[in-house]
Scaffold this motif. Structure first.
Motif, PDB file in Angstrom:
ATOM      1  N   PRO A   1       0.806  -1.224   0.000  1.00 33.27           N
ATOM      2  CA  PRO A   1       0.000   0.000   0.000  1.00 33.27           C
ATOM      3  C   PRO A   1       0.836   1.270   0.000  1.00 33.27           C
ATOM      4  O   PRO A   1       0.312   2.360  -0.228  1.00 33.27           O
ATOM      5  N   SER A   2       2.152   1.141   0.220  1.00 35.87           N
ATOM      6  CA  SER A   2       3.004   2.328   0.320  1.00 35.87           C
ATOM      7  C   SER A   2       3.568   2.774  -1.018  1.00 35.87           C
ATOM      8  O   SER A   2       4.251   3.791  -1.093  1.00 35.87           O
ATOM      9  N   VAL A   3       3.309   2.027  -2.094  1.00 38.01           N
ATOM     10  CA  VAL A   3       3.825   2.399  -3.410  1.00 38.01           C
ATOM     11  C   VAL A   3       2.723   2.262  -4.444  1.00 38.01           C
ATOM     12  O   VAL A   3       1.693   1.633  -4.215  1.00 38.01           O
ATOM     13  N   ARG A   4       2.941   2.861  -5.602  1.00 40.89           N
ATOM     14  CA  ARG A   4       2.007   2.761  -6.722  1.00 40.89           C
ATOM     15  C   ARG A   4       2.799   2.655  -8.011  1.00 40.89           C
ATOM     16  O   ARG A   4       3.836   3.302  -8.166  1.00 40.89           O
ATOM     17  N   ASP A   5       2.301   1.828  -8.951  1.00 41.19           N
ATOM     18  CA  ASP A   5       2.945   1.769 -10.251  1.00 41.19           C
ATOM     19  C   ASP A   5       2.378   2.863 -11.146  1.00 41.19           C
ATOM     20  O   ASP A   5       1.607   3.715 -10.703  1.00 41.19           O
ATOM     21  N   LYS A   6       2.744   2.849 -12.435  1.00 38.01           N
ATOM     22  CA  LYS A   6       2.345   3.933 -13.342  1.00 38.01           C
ATOM     23  C   LYS A   6       0.837   3.991 -13.557  1.00 38.01           C
ATOM     24  O   LYS A   6       0.310   5.005 -13.996  1.00 38.01           O
ATOM     25  N   TRP A   7       0.116   2.900 -13.239  1.00 36.12           N
ATOM     26  CA  TRP A   7      -1.334   2.876 -13.404  1.00 36.12           C
ATOM     27  C   TRP A   7      -2.072   3.129 -12.085  1.00 36.12           C
ATOM     28  O   TRP A   7      -3.282   3.062 -12.030  1.00 36.12           O
ATOM     29  N   GLY A   8      -1.301   3.383 -11.025  1.00 30.18           N
ATOM     30  CA  GLY A   8      -1.917   3.640  -9.732  1.00 30.18           C
ATOM     31  C   GLY A   8      -2.217   2.402  -8.915  1.00 30.18           C
ATOM     32  O   GLY A   8      -2.837   2.482  -7.854  1.00 30.18           O
ATOM     33  N   ASP A   9      -1.774   1.232  -9.382  1.00 29.15           N
ATOM     34  CA  ASP A   9      -1.995  -0.015  -8.647  1.00 29.15           C
ATOM     35  C   ASP A   9      -0.900  -0.209  -7.593  1.00 29.15           C
ATOM     36  O   ASP A   9       0.230   0.245  -7.775  1.00 29.15           O
ATOM     37  N   PRO A  10      -1.222  -0.903  -6.486  1.00 31.21           N
ATOM     38  CA  PRO A  10      -0.267  -1.043  -5.368  1.00 31.21           C
ATOM     39  C   PRO A  10       0.779  -2.122  -5.590  1.00 31.21           C
ATOM     40  O   PRO A  10       0.980  -3.006  -4.753  1.00 31.21           O
ATOM     41  N   TYR A  11       1.484  -2.069  -6.716  1.00 34.56           N
ATOM     42  CA  TYR A  11       2.494  -3.068  -7.032  1.00 34.56           C
ATOM     43  C   TYR A  11       3.890  -2.452  -6.940  1.00 34.56           C
ATOM     44  O   TYR A  11       4.113  -1.317  -7.362  1.00 34.56           O
ATOM     45  N   ALA A  12       4.806  -3.229  -6.396  1.00 34.99           N
ATOM     46  CA  ALA A  12       6.200  -2.798  -6.311  1.00 34.99           C
ATOM     47  C   ALA A  12       7.092  -3.928  -6.792  1.00 34.99           C
ATOM     48  O   ALA A  12       6.758  -5.103  -6.649  1.00 34.99           O
TER      49      ALA A  12
ATOM     50  N   TYR B   1       7.675  -0.643 -14.984  1.00 34.27           N
ATOM     51  CA  TYR B   1       7.879  -0.923 -13.567  1.00 34.27           C
ATOM     52  C   TYR B   1       9.083  -0.159 -13.038  1.00 34.27           C
ATOM     53  O   TYR B   1       9.986   0.196 -13.772  1.00 34.27           O
ATOM     54  N   ASN B   2       9.071   0.066 -11.726  1.00 33.50           N
ATOM     55  CA  ASN B   2      10.219   0.627 -11.040  1.00 33.50           C
ATOM     56  C   ASN B   2      10.581  -0.288  -9.884  1.00 33.50           C
ATOM     57  O   ASN B   2       9.733  -0.995  -9.335  1.00 33.50           O
ATOM     58  N   MET B   3      11.866  -0.288  -9.518  1.00 31.30           N
ATOM     59  CA  MET B   3      12.331  -1.148  -8.441  1.00 31.30           C
ATOM     60  C   MET B   3      12.593  -0.343  -7.178  1.00 31.30           C
ATOM     61  O   MET B   3      13.213   0.717  -7.221  1.00 31.30           O
ATOM     62  N   VAL B   4      12.114  -0.858  -6.050  1.00 30.47           N
ATOM     63  CA  VAL B   4      12.379  -0.248  -4.757  1.00 30.47           C
ATOM     64  C   VAL B   4      13.823  -0.558  -4.368  1.00 30.47           C
ATOM     65  O   VAL B   4      14.277  -1.696  -4.543  1.00 30.47           O
TER      66      VAL B   4
END
Length: 222
Positions: A115-126, A191-194
């Motif tokens: 829940p602390s991140v969002r991908d380019k579509w606004g979904d909670p994926y990291a 995608y982006n990587m934490v």
């Protein structure tokens, strides 16, 4: 010193990335799927090293997609020493929705929900680096005893692939000249990587959970 519009744009992008605490997912040392990792093809599960250009593989976002290139790199060889930080991470069955044990490269991207991140579509994926999985119970580094390769299947777009019964690993459409095809370079579009330390903290704090797989996807992957 003259600052051009291009320089300003680069500085603005760098500041935005720092603010978001994200880094582009890039393929480098420690990336790719360890040989023996199983992916889903129309004919069922297959090891990644058995794939050929033109084969179709099941992805998280786009169903079956055609492999456009295969990049193979050595993880371990008797001709050179592999430092411990590049040893694969052993992930026991169930830790990442994987039905079977899994080896993950330390630089390989793993898709999780948070829940602390969002991908380019606004979904909670990291996307977290495999090295961050060191903090999970049951995981540990494996020192290869025999020569071992990593294989990265490449597609027209960035993809997440189902592996070993349900885990999701990243396959980037940016790759280098050793693919034996015209190289493409740049940042991952989807995608982006934490960063690894941030990912470890997220895992330790319980703010990360495994991706909930769509039922129809798992039917295809069965």
């Amino acid at each position: 010193m003259v600052v051009t519009l291009r320089d300003k744009a680069r500085l603005a992008m760098a500041a935005k990335r720092r603010q978001a605490n994200l880094q582009p997912v890039v393929t480098t040392t420690g990336c790719g799927f360890v040989a023996g990792t199983r992916v889903v093809t129309p004919g069922g599960w297959a090891t990644v090293e058995s794939l050929h250009v033109g084969d179709e593989v099941l992805t998280f976002d786009a169903g079956f997609q055609r492999v456009t290139a295969l990049v193979t790199t050595p993880i371990f060889s008797h001709s050179f020493a592999t430092p411990r930080q590049l040893w694969p991470v052993f992930v026991p069955a169930g830790a990442l929705e994987n039905r079977h044990d899994l080896l993950v490269q330390p630089g390989e991207g793993v898709l999780v929900e948070s829940p602390s991140v969002r991908d380019k579509w606004g979904d909670p994926y990291a996307v977290i680096p495999g090295a961050a999985l060191d903090v999970l119970d049951g995981t540990h580094r494996i020192e290869p005893a025999t020569p071992l390769n990593a294989v990265l299947p490449v597609f027209a777009e960035d993809q997440m692939l189902f592996v070993n019964g349900g885990a999701l690993l990243f396959s980037q459409c940016i790759w280098g000249v050793h693919a034996s095809v015209q190289p493409r370079f740049g940042r991952a579009a989807n995608y982006n990587m934490v960063p690894v330390q941030t990912a470890m903290t997220m895992l330790e704090n319980g703010t990360v959970r495994n991706v909930t797989v769509k039922p129809e996807m798992m039917l295809a992957a069965a």
